[in-house]
Scaffold this motif. Structure first.
Motif, PDB file in Angstrom:
ATOM      1  N   LEU A 121       9.738  -1.603 -26.941  1.00  0.00           N
ATOM      2  CA  LEU A 121       8.438  -2.274 -26.994  1.00  0.00           C
ATOM      3  C   LEU A 121       7.377  -1.363 -27.613  1.00  0.00           C
ATOM      4  N   ALA A 122       7.366  -0.096 -27.226  1.00  0.00           N
ATOM      5  CA  ALA A 122       6.402   0.845 -27.802  1.00  0.00           C
ATOM      6  C   ALA A 122       6.602   0.962 -29.317  1.00  0.00           C
ATOM      7  N   GLY A 123       7.845   1.057 -29.729  1.00  0.00           N
ATOM      8  CA  GLY A 123       8.120   1.153 -31.159  1.00  0.00           C
ATOM      9  C   GLY A 123       7.683  -0.081 -31.912  1.00  0.00           C
ATOM     10  N   GLN A 124       7.944  -1.249 -31.342  1.00  0.00           N
ATOM     11  CA  GLN A 124       7.550  -2.493 -32.001  1.00  0.00           C
ATOM     12  C   GLN A 124       6.036  -2.643 -32.067  1.00  0.00           C
ATOM     13  N   LEU A 125       5.344  -2.170 -31.040  1.00  0.00           N
ATOM     14  CA  LEU A 125       3.876  -2.201 -31.079  1.00  0.00           C
ATOM     15  C   LEU A 125       3.347  -1.353 -32.233  1.00  0.00           C
ATOM     16  N   SER A 126       3.949  -0.175 -32.413  1.00  0.00           N
ATOM     17  CA  SER A 126       3.499   0.689 -33.511  1.00  0.00           C
ATOM     18  C   SER A 126       3.730   0.030 -34.865  1.00  0.00           C
ATOM     19  N   VAL A 127       4.849  -0.667 -35.000  1.00  0.00           N
ATOM     20  CA  VAL A 127       5.166  -1.346 -36.258  1.00  0.00           C
ATOM     21  C   VAL A 127       4.184  -2.497 -36.507  1.00  0.00           C
ATOM     22  N   GLY A 128       3.912  -3.277 -35.467  1.00  0.00           N
ATOM     23  CA  GLY A 128       2.987  -4.396 -35.622  1.00  0.00           C
ATOM     24  C   GLY A 128       1.585  -3.947 -35.969  1.00  0.00           C
ATOM     25  N   TRP A 129       1.111  -2.912 -35.285  1.00  0.00           N
ATOM     26  CA  TRP A 129      -0.242  -2.418 -35.572  1.00  0.00           C
ATOM     27  C   TRP A 129      -0.334  -1.833 -36.982  1.00  0.00           C
ATOM     28  N   LEU A 130       0.692  -1.077 -37.376  1.00  0.00           N
ATOM     29  CA  LEU A 130       0.667  -0.493 -38.718  1.00  0.00           C
ATOM     30  C   LEU A 130       0.667  -1.591 -39.778  1.00  0.00           C
ATOM     31  N   ASN A 131       1.415  -2.650 -39.544  1.00  0.00           N
ATOM     32  CA  ASN A 131       1.461  -3.762 -40.490  1.00  0.00           C
ATOM     33  C   ASN A 131       0.064  -4.355 -40.705  1.00  0.00           C
ATOM     34  N   SER A 143      -9.472   2.622 -33.870  1.00  0.00           N
ATOM     35  CA  SER A 143      -8.777   2.328 -32.609  1.00  0.00           C
ATOM     36  C   SER A 143      -7.321   1.970 -32.859  1.00  0.00           C
ATOM     37  N   VAL A 144      -7.079   1.232 -33.938  1.00  0.00           N
ATOM     38  CA  VAL A 144      -5.707   0.845 -34.275  1.00  0.00           C
ATOM     39  C   VAL A 144      -4.892   2.072 -34.672  1.00  0.00           C
ATOM     40  N   ARG A 145      -5.508   2.993 -35.406  1.00  0.00           N
ATOM     41  CA  ARG A 145      -4.797   4.216 -35.799  1.00  0.00           C
ATOM     42  C   ARG A 145      -4.376   5.020 -34.556  1.00  0.00           C
ATOM     43  N   VAL A 146      -5.282   5.133 -33.600  1.00  0.00           N
ATOM     44  CA  VAL A 146      -4.960   5.846 -32.356  1.00  0.00           C
ATOM     45  C   VAL A 146      -3.824   5.137 -31.623  1.00  0.00           C
ATOM     46  N   ALA A 147      -3.898   3.821 -31.562  1.00  0.00           N
ATOM     47  CA  ALA A 147      -2.854   3.048 -30.879  1.00  0.00           C
ATOM     48  C   ALA A 147      -1.498   3.235 -31.551  1.00  0.00           C
ATOM     49  N   ILE A 148      -1.485   3.266 -32.880  1.00  0.00           N
ATOM     50  CA  ILE A 148      -0.228   3.469 -33.612  1.00  0.00           C
ATOM     51  C   ILE A 148       0.373   4.818 -33.251  1.00  0.00           C
ATOM     52  N   GLY A 149      -0.439   5.868 -33.283  1.00  0.00           N
ATOM     53  CA  GLY A 149       0.062   7.202 -32.969  1.00  0.00           C
ATOM     54  C   GLY A 149       0.595   7.298 -31.558  1.00  0.00           C
ATOM     55  N   CYS A 150      -0.134   6.744 -30.589  1.00  0.00           N
ATOM     56  CA  CYS A 150       0.302   6.797 -29.190  1.00  0.00           C
ATOM     57  C   CYS A 150       1.592   6.010 -28.988  1.00  0.00           C
ATOM     58  N   HIS A 193      17.145   5.291 -32.856  1.00  0.00           N
ATOM     59  CA  HIS A 193      15.930   4.503 -32.669  1.00  0.00           C
ATOM     60  C   HIS A 193      14.812   4.996 -33.573  1.00  0.00           C
ATOM     61  N   THR A 194      14.691   6.309 -33.700  1.00  0.00           N
ATOM     62  CA  THR A 194      13.653   6.858 -34.572  1.00  0.00           C
ATOM     63  C   THR A 194      13.894   6.456 -36.027  1.00  0.00           C
ATOM     64  N   ALA A 195      15.160   6.485 -36.449  1.00  0.00           N
ATOM     65  CA  ALA A 195      15.486   6.063 -37.816  1.00  0.00           C
ATOM     66  C   ALA A 195      15.133   4.595 -38.025  1.00  0.00           C
ATOM     67  N   ALA A 196      15.377   3.756 -37.009  1.00  0.00           N
ATOM     68  CA  ALA A 196      15.017   2.341 -37.107  1.00  0.00           C
ATOM     69  C   ALA A 196      13.512   2.182 -37.273  1.00  0.00           C
ATOM     70  N   LEU A 197      12.748   2.979 -36.542  1.00  0.00           N
ATOM     71  CA  LEU A 197      11.293   2.898 -36.640  1.00  0.00           C
ATOM     72  C   LEU A 197      10.786   3.411 -37.983  1.00  0.00           C
ATOM     73  N   VAL A 198      11.369   4.503 -38.461  1.00  0.00           N
ATOM     74  CA  VAL A 198      10.971   5.019 -39.775  1.00  0.00           C
ATOM     75  C   VAL A 198      11.197   3.961 -40.851  1.00  0.00           C
ATOM     76  N   SER A 199      12.318   3.260 -40.763  1.00  0.00           N
ATOM     77  CA  SER A 199      12.610   2.192 -41.718  1.00  0.00           C
ATOM     78  C   SER A 199      11.558   1.082 -41.629  1.00  0.00           C
ATOM     79  N   ALA A 200      11.178   0.716 -40.402  1.00  0.00           N
ATOM     80  CA  ALA A 200      10.177  -0.340 -40.223  1.00  0.00           C
ATOM     81  C   ALA A 200       8.806   0.122 -40.706  1.00  0.00           C
ATOM     82  N   TRP A 201       8.453   1.372 -40.446  1.00  0.00           N
ATOM     83  CA  TRP A 201       7.162   1.886 -40.927  1.00  0.00           C
ATOM     84  C   TRP A 201       7.139   1.929 -42.454  1.00  0.00           C
ATOM     85  N   TYR A 202       8.274   2.299 -43.042  1.00  0.00           N
ATOM     86  CA  TYR A 202       8.342   2.303 -44.513  1.00  0.00           C
ATOM     87  C   TYR A 202       8.087   0.900 -45.058  1.00  0.00           C
TER      88      TYR A 202
END
Length: 270
Positions: free
Chosen positions: A47-57, A84-91, A111-120
């Motif tokens: 969930l934390a990872g998906q939140l970071s992806v959604g906010w970055l999008n 605020s969104v940038r802080v939320a993404i980092g956290c 999991h980290t590789a999956a997130l890196v792919s989503a952030w890319y």
């Protein structure tokens, strides 16, 4: 932070897909025989990872969303500051990685590789001809993270089904915004295929994912065929609703199918 700003921040994270992906991960974790605490740890990490992806999008797309006058985009509407969104993404990103570590280093790396792919995808991949690949990689690594964390082997057919579902989600998610994206210079694979091609791709891929889960393990039951029929019905309903301009019904149909597929696995005992 004011209550309205908190609500806007939650909305900017794309809460429905976040919740579904986390629930799917939790269902898979339950299949590994983990204790409730272990399942909860997987759910919160995903969930934390998906939140970071959604906010970055939404942060990356804020200017395009504002230019297209897209409703329901809190950042583009000025309901919440970009800082605020940038802080939320980092956290959220840091929490996702840290919460993955109790599952073991190999699982945390997956999991980290999956997130890196989503952030890319958020940062650059959505405008590339290979835009479907980050979705395929990120979804394909999800069962790897969960099963490695539960000290279980990862069946090839489960990874393939996840890759197919992720690819279907990409095409379905792009459909409502194809015209606005093209006007903004976004030229991902769905934009190159157009609405008919992307619609067909999403339908074929999600049906293929369900067929893999039904047939590949070699334990076909009446419940399996029932679930496959339900999948087809959900897709038909989603396709009909998606004919409305701007509707995300097709994407939501793919999410529902993902939940149905996990229920199928649970019903069959993994």
């Amino acid at each position: 932070m004011r209550h309205s700003a908190v609500v806007a921040l939650i909305r900017a994270a794309h809460p429905a897909p976040c919740a579904v992906v986390a629930a799917v991960a939790g269902g898979l974790a339950a299949l590994t025989g983990r204790a409730p605490g272990g399942v909860l740890l997987v759910v919160t990490a995903v969930l934390a990872g998906q939140l970071s992806v959604g906010w970055l999008n939404d942060l990356v797309d804020a200017e395009r969303d504002a230019a297209a006058d897209r409703s329901g985009k809190p950042l583009a509407a000025g309901e919440i500051p970009a800082g605020s969104v940038r802080v939320a993404i980092g956290c959220a990103a840091a929490a996702a990685v840290l919460l993955s570590l109790p599952s073991g280093l190999p699982a945390a790396v997956a999991h980290t590789a999956a997130l890196v792919s989503a952030w890319y995808y958020d940062l650059d991949g959505k405008s590339r001809p290979w835009s479907v690949l980050p979705y395929a990689v990120s979804f394909g690594l999800l069962p790897v993270f969960v099963l490695w964390g539960g000290a279980r082997p990862v069946p090839w057919w489960l990874v393939l089904a996840a890759v197919l579902l992720g690819s279907a989600a990409h095409f379905a998610n792009a459909l409502p915004d194809l015209r606005d994206d093209l006007a903004a210079g976004v030229r991902g694979l769905p934009h190159r295929l157009g609405r008919p091609g992307s619609t067909a791709a999403a339908a074929v891929l999600v049906l293929a994912a369900s067929a893999v889960l039904v047939l590949a393990p070699g334990r076909v039951t009446p419940a399996s065929w029932t679930m496959l029929a339900l999948t087809a019905l959900v897709l038909v309903a989603g396709g009909l609703l998606a004919r409305r301009s701007g509707s995300r019904a097709a994407f939501h149909a793919v999410l529902v199918v993902a939940v149905l597929d996990v229920l199928l696995l649970l019903a069959r005992g993994g």
